[in-house]
Each structure stands twice: as C-alpha cells, then as structure tokens.
Design an enzyme around this catalytic site. Structure first.
Site, mmCIF file in Angstrom:
data_model
loop_
_atom_site.group_PDB
_atom_site.id
_atom_site.type_symbol
_atom_site.label_atom_id
_atom_site.label_comp_id
_atom_site.label_asym_id
_atom_site.label_seq_id
_atom_site.Cartn_x
_atom_site.Cartn_y
_atom_site.Cartn_z
ATOM 1 N N HIS A 1 53.357 85.279 50.963
ATOM 2 C CA HIS A 1 52.535 85.765 49.846
ATOM 3 C C HIS A 1 51.202 85.015 49.827
ATOM 4 O O HIS A 1 51.182 83.779 49.737
ATOM 5 C CB HIS A 1 53.291 85.552 48.534
ATOM 6 C CG HIS A 1 52.639 86.157 47.331
ATOM 7 N ND1 HIS A 1 52.770 87.484 46.987
ATOM 8 C CD2 HIS A 1 51.853 85.607 46.378
ATOM 9 C CE1 HIS A 1 52.102 87.733 45.880
ATOM 10 N NE2 HIS A 1 51.513 86.597 45.485
ATOM 11 N N MET B 1 41.831 84.822 45.347
ATOM 12 C CA MET B 1 41.158 84.696 44.044
ATOM 13 C C MET B 1 39.664 84.493 44.250
ATOM 14 O O MET B 1 39.242 83.810 45.191
ATOM 15 C CB MET B 1 41.746 83.507 43.277
ATOM 16 C CG MET B 1 43.258 83.554 43.133
ATOM 17 S SD MET B 1 43.859 82.260 42.046
ATOM 18 C CE MET B 1 45.625 82.451 42.249
ATOM 19 N N GLY C 1 45.974 83.357 38.268
ATOM 20 C CA GLY C 1 44.908 82.364 38.434
ATOM 21 C C GLY C 1 45.386 81.026 38.965
ATOM 22 O O GLY C 1 44.672 80.379 39.709
ATOM 23 N N PHE C 2 46.584 80.633 38.589
ATOM 24 C CA PHE C 2 47.051 79.300 38.967
ATOM 25 C C PHE C 2 48.550 79.310 39.232
ATOM 26 O O PHE C 2 49.297 80.044 38.579
ATOM 27 C CB PHE C 2 46.753 78.292 37.846
ATOM 28 C CG PHE C 2 45.284 78.182 37.539
ATOM 29 C CD1 PHE C 2 44.451 77.377 38.318
ATOM 30 C CD2 PHE C 2 44.725 78.926 36.516
ATOM 31 C CE1 PHE C 2 43.085 77.306 38.055
ATOM 32 C CE2 PHE C 2 43.358 78.869 36.246
ATOM 33 C CZ PHE C 2 42.541 78.042 37.014
ATOM 34 N N GLY C 3 48.971 78.435 40.149
ATOM 35 C CA GLY C 3 50.388 78.191 40.339
ATOM 36 C C GLY C 3 50.886 77.217 39.283
ATOM 37 O O GLY C 3 50.087 76.617 38.544
ATOM 38 N N GLY C 4 52.184 77.085 39.183
ATOM 39 C CA GLY C 4 52.770 76.056 38.336
ATOM 40 C C GLY C 4 52.782 76.340 36.843
ATOM 41 O O GLY C 4 53.020 75.447 36.037
ATOM 42 N N GLY D 1 55.379 84.472 39.394
ATOM 43 C CA GLY D 1 54.956 83.518 38.377
ATOM 44 C C GLY D 1 56.115 82.798 37.716
ATOM 45 O O GLY D 1 56.969 83.412 37.090
ATOM 46 N N GLY D 2 56.162 81.483 37.928
ATOM 47 C CA GLY D 2 57.178 80.671 37.255
ATOM 48 C C GLY D 2 58.600 80.919 37.729
ATOM 49 O O GLY D 2 59.558 80.716 36.978
ATOM 50 N N GLY E 1 55.746 79.801 44.353
ATOM 51 C CA GLY E 1 54.851 78.795 44.915
ATOM 52 C C GLY E 1 55.461 77.421 44.777
ATOM 53 O O GLY E 1 56.032 76.870 45.725
HETATM 54 C C1 DX5 Z 1 49.340 83.271 40.276
HETATM 55 C C2 DX5 Z 1 49.789 83.715 41.639
HETATM 56 C C3 DX5 Z 1 51.161 83.317 41.986
HETATM 57 C C4 DX5 Z 1 51.394 81.832 41.989
HETATM 58 C C5 DX5 Z 1 52.846 81.577 41.717
HETATM 59 O O1 DX5 Z 1 48.109 83.831 40.004
HETATM 60 O O2 DX5 Z 1 49.709 85.114 41.772
HETATM 61 O O3 DX5 Z 1 51.549 83.870 43.231
HETATM 62 O O4 DX5 Z 1 51.030 81.230 43.187
HETATM 63 O O5 DX5 Z 1 53.010 80.207 41.588
HETATM 64 P P1 DX5 Z 1 54.292 79.590 40.881
HETATM 65 O O6 DX5 Z 1 55.472 80.079 41.646
HETATM 66 O O7 DX5 Z 1 54.069 78.116 41.014
HETATM 67 O O8 DX5 Z 1 54.279 80.074 39.464
HETATM 68 ZN ZN ZN Z 2 50.562 86.134 43.647
#
Ligand code: DX5
Ligand code: ZN
Length: 236
Positions: free
Chosen positions: A51, A55, A160-163, A193-194, A214
């Site tokens: 994946h 961005m 926008g962000f992981g975690g 996400g999450g 992620g």
């Molecule tokens: C968020 C991304 C996700 C993100 C998931 O904008 O689309 O793919 O990397 O990260 P986790 O698994 O850490 O929530």
């Molecule tokens: Zn994604």
C-alpha cells in the site's frame, strides 16, 4: 439429495474459503532511508498488497511519495502495488502512476473534479480502479460508479498521517459490503487507518477483505513483520 444441489452447494463453499483476508502494509510507516529493503522484507513476511500512500500537502497536510519513488521500488517486489492517491486533482498523475507500476489506483471523490471520469481513466490505463471514502463521506457517493470500481476503500481515520486512532465505522463497512454483494462482482473492500489485531477482527466481521496497516505492521522492526501480518490475518 438431488445431484444438482451438491453441484451448486460445493462452489459456494469454495468461494467463501477462497476469499481470505489480504494484508496491505502501508509503507508510510517504513524506514524511508531503506525503502528497497523494507519492501523486500514485507514481501517476504507475507504481504499481499504493497500500500503506497501518496500525499500532496494540499488535499492532506502531509507530503510523501510520487511516481518516481513508486517506480524505483517496483523492482523490489512483484506483489500488487496498491496506490492510494490523497492528491487533488489526481487526474494529471494517473498515467504517471500507471507507468510507474501501480496495479490498483485509488482516488477520493473530493479530489475532483469528476470521480466518474477519474475511474474511467484508471480503467482505460489498464489498471484496477479504487474509490476511497473518508470517515465523513457518505456511502451514497458509490451510487453511480459501482460498475467502474474494483476496490472500495473505507477510511477509518481522516487521511494524512499514520498512527491515528481507529474510528469505529463498522456499520458503514457493512453497508458497503451489502452494496458489493448486490453487484455480484468480487470488488475488494479495503479498510485503512488504525488497524491492529483487535480492530482487524471488527472490520473483518463487518465485511472487509483487505486490511491496510502501517504502524500495525512496521511498528516494531523487521524481525516482527511476519508475526504482525499473521496477527492481522488471525482476526478471521
Ligand atoms: C492515512 C493512510 C494510511 C496510513 C495507515 O492517510 O491512508 O494508509 O498509513 O496508517 P496506520 O495503520 O498507522 O493507521
Ligand atoms: Zn492509505
């Protein structure tokens, strides 16, 4: 029991067992200074899709990966490249990602200007087309494009962000699964996400068959990738 009952029942059971959960590690959480080795490591650890979170610092606040890096990492894995475009507008970049080696290209309807046209373009490039629904985007956005999609991505965080913390949207995932079932086509239902082993279980029960993770995969170093991927699969 008449012979035709056996004939019809068997393929149904097989279809259900042949539809295992697929895991799509998000390389957003990988070590970017060592990306080729990270891709090889998740490939060897059992990832189904890779994946790739794209961005632009405009549609979402973060800036990440473009076609050049996608092309550079293509040589490190033969797995499905699942490219999630969080860019607006996306249309001008679809061909670039297709040529860079994307297998699935997913766009957000909010990226504009015309989601139907973007999905048509992805298909015309010979790629699988995905549509991503933000947490606040209603499922009705699917109404007139179901015949153009190969994947529906339900975001369980704002992009926008992981975690980030998982937003419980199991009802929405179930509603999308029902819409997919009504088509009779094998459209992927991806959740992003999450995702951790607990939330994985919940979204699989709601109907998801592809899980993006992620931090849930990359969180604690390469020696744990295989275990982490297996733990997400174990939700079923
Ligand atoms: C968020 C991304 C996700 C993100 C998931 O904008 O689309 O793919 O990397 O990260 P986790 O698994 O850490 O929530
Ligand atoms: Zn994604």
């Amino acid at each position: 029991m008449p012979a035709f009952y056996i004939f019809f029942q068997q393929p149904l059971t097989e279809t259900m067992t042949q539809n295992p959960v697929r895991i799509a590690p998000s390389i957003l959480s990988a070590d970017f200074s060592n990306l080729g080795a990270e891709i090889r490591a998740i490939d060897a650890a059992g990832a189904d899709y890779i994946h790739i979170d794209v961005m632009d610092g405009h549609f979402v606040p973060n800036i990440t990966i473009g076609p050049m890096i996608t092309k550079a990492i293509r040589q490190h894995s033969a797995k499905v490249f699942d490219v999630h475009l969080m860019i607006a507008p996306a249309d001008g970049y679809l061909e670039g990602f297709a040529k860079a080696g994307a297998d699935i290209i997913t766009v957000h309807p909010e990226a504009g200007p015309h989601i139907h046209k973007s999905l048509q373009t992805i298909r015309a490039l010979g790629k699988k087309a995905g549509i991503a629904l933000n947490p606040g985007t209603p499922v009705e956005v699917l109404d007139h494009v179901m015949d153009l999609v190969d994947l529906i991505l339900v975001m369980t965080v704002n992009p926008g962000f992981g975690g980030q913390a998982f937003i419980p949207l199991e009802d929405k995932i179930s509603a999308v699964r029902q819409r997919i079932a009504a088509t009779g086509r094998a459209i992927d239902l991806e959740v992003d996400g999450g995702i951790n082993p607990q939330t994985a279980k919940a979204v699989i029960a709601a109907g998801a068959n592809v899980l993006v993770a992620g931090t849930g995969v990359f969180g604690d170093g390469p020696e744990h990738y295989a275990r982490n991927i297996a733990a997400l699969r174990g939700g079923r």
